[in-house]
Design a protein around this motif. Sequence first.
Motif, PDB file in Angstrom:
ATOM      1  N   ILE A   1       0.834  -1.201   0.000  1.00  0.00           N
ATOM      2  CA  ILE A   1       0.000   0.000   0.000  1.00  0.00           C
ATOM      3  C   ILE A   1       0.869   1.251   0.000  1.00  0.00           C
ATOM      4  O   ILE A   1       0.547   2.247  -0.656  1.00  0.00           O
ATOM      5  N   SER A   2       1.978   1.214   0.712  1.00  0.00           N
ATOM      6  CA  SER A   2       2.843   2.396   0.816  1.00  0.00           C
ATOM      7  C   SER A   2       3.440   2.784  -0.534  1.00  0.00           C
ATOM      8  O   SER A   2       3.820   3.926  -0.722  1.00  0.00           O
ATOM      9  N   ARG A   3       3.524   1.853  -1.435  1.00  0.00           N
ATOM     10  CA  ARG A   3       4.068   2.155  -2.761  1.00  0.00           C
ATOM     11  C   ARG A   3       3.081   2.945  -3.607  1.00  0.00           C
ATOM     12  O   ARG A   3       3.461   3.587  -4.570  1.00  0.00           O
ATOM     13  N   ARG A   4       1.789   2.894  -3.278  1.00  0.00           N
ATOM     14  CA  ARG A   4       0.737   3.486  -4.099  1.00  0.00           C
ATOM     15  C   ARG A   4       0.154   4.793  -3.559  1.00  0.00           C
ATOM     16  O   ARG A   4      -0.393   5.568  -4.322  1.00  0.00           O
ATOM     17  N   VAL A   5       0.214   5.007  -2.264  1.00  0.00           N
ATOM     18  CA  VAL A   5      -0.451   6.171  -1.672  1.00  0.00           C
ATOM     19  C   VAL A   5       0.580   7.173  -1.156  1.00  0.00           C
ATOM     20  O   VAL A   5       1.770   6.875  -1.047  1.00  0.00           O
ATOM     21  N   SER A   6       0.088   8.351  -0.815  1.00  0.00           N
ATOM     22  CA  SER A   6       0.980   9.384  -0.278  1.00  0.00           C
ATOM     23  C   SER A   6       1.369   9.042   1.157  1.00  0.00           C
ATOM     24  O   SER A   6       0.777   8.177   1.796  1.00  0.00           O
ATOM     25  N   ARG A   7       2.359   9.735   1.642  1.00  0.00           N
ATOM     26  CA  ARG A   7       2.861   9.491   2.996  1.00  0.00           C
ATOM     27  C   ARG A   7       1.806   9.829   4.048  1.00  0.00           C
ATOM     28  O   ARG A   7       1.647   9.115   5.029  1.00  0.00           O
ATOM     29  N   LYS A   8       1.045  10.922   3.833  1.00  0.00           N
ATOM     30  CA  LYS A   8       0.006  11.305   4.792  1.00  0.00           C
ATOM     31  C   LYS A   8      -1.084  10.238   4.876  1.00  0.00           C
ATOM     32  O   LYS A   8      -1.527   9.879   5.962  1.00  0.00           O
ATOM     33  N   ALA A   9      -1.502   9.743   3.722  1.00  0.00           N
ATOM     34  CA  ALA A   9      -2.543   8.711   3.703  1.00  0.00           C
ATOM     35  C   ALA A   9      -2.052   7.427   4.366  1.00  0.00           C
ATOM     36  O   ALA A   9      -2.808   6.746   5.064  1.00  0.00           O
ATOM     37  N   LEU A  10      -0.791   7.099   4.151  1.00  0.00           N
ATOM     38  CA  LEU A  10      -0.227   5.896   4.751  1.00  0.00           C
ATOM     39  C   LEU A  10      -0.181   6.011   6.272  1.00  0.00           C
ATOM     40  O   LEU A  10      -0.585   5.081   6.983  1.00  0.00           O
TER      41      LEU A  10
ATOM     42  N   THR B   1       4.700  -0.064   7.497  1.00  0.00           N
ATOM     43  CA  THR B   1       4.670   1.385   7.257  1.00  0.00           C
ATOM     44  C   THR B   1       6.078   1.961   7.197  1.00  0.00           C
ATOM     45  O   THR B   1       6.419   2.686   6.260  1.00  0.00           O
ATOM     46  N   ILE B   2       6.889   1.642   8.175  1.00  0.00           N
ATOM     47  CA  ILE B   2       8.239   2.205   8.229  1.00  0.00           C
ATOM     48  C   ILE B   2       9.098   1.701   7.079  1.00  0.00           C
ATOM     49  O   ILE B   2       9.814   2.490   6.436  1.00  0.00           O
ATOM     50  N   SER B   3       9.020   0.407   6.779  1.00  0.00           N
ATOM     51  CA  SER B   3       9.816  -0.104   5.659  1.00  0.00           C
ATOM     52  C   SER B   3       9.343   0.475   4.336  1.00  0.00           C
ATOM     53  O   SER B   3      10.162   0.773   3.452  1.00  0.00           O
ATOM     54  N   GLY B   4       8.052   0.665   4.166  1.00  0.00           N
ATOM     55  CA  GLY B   4       7.543   1.272   2.940  1.00  0.00           C
ATOM     56  C   GLY B   4       8.006   2.708   2.772  1.00  0.00           C
ATOM     57  O   GLY B   4       8.366   3.137   1.669  1.00  0.00           O
ATOM     58  N   VAL B   5       8.005   3.470   3.864  1.00  0.00           N
ATOM     59  CA  VAL B   5       8.463   4.868   3.800  1.00  0.00           C
ATOM     60  C   VAL B   5       9.956   4.920   3.498  1.00  0.00           C
ATOM     61  O   VAL B   5      10.399   5.742   2.682  1.00  0.00           O
TER      62      VAL B   5
END
Length: 87
Positions: free
Chosen positions: A22-31, A76-80
Motif C-alpha cells: 500500500i505504501s508504494r501506491r499512496v501518499s505518505r500522509k494517507a499511509l 509502514t516504516i519499511s515502505g516509507v
Amino acid sequence: MLEGWTPILLIGIVIATILFLISRRVSRKALFLTSIILSLICVGIVIYSIVVVGGWDGMGLGFVTFSGFLGIWVGTISGVIIKKINM
C-alpha cells in the motif's frame, strides 16, 4: 516447535506485506493516517480482550492483535524508507 505461534507470526507478516505494498501506491500522509487508524483499532481490540474476554482466550486475542500492530508499523516504516530511497 513453532506450531502454536505460526498463525500469530503469519498474521504480522501478512499485514506488514500488505502495508508495504500500500505504501508504494499512496501518499505518505494517507499511509500514516491508515496506520494510525489501524493501530487505534488494535488498541481497542486489546482493551476488549482484557476487559470483556479475559482468561487464556483474551490473552490469545491480545497476542494476535499485538502481532498485527507490529506488522502495521513494520510495513509502514519499511515502505516509507524504501519509497524515500527510490526517490
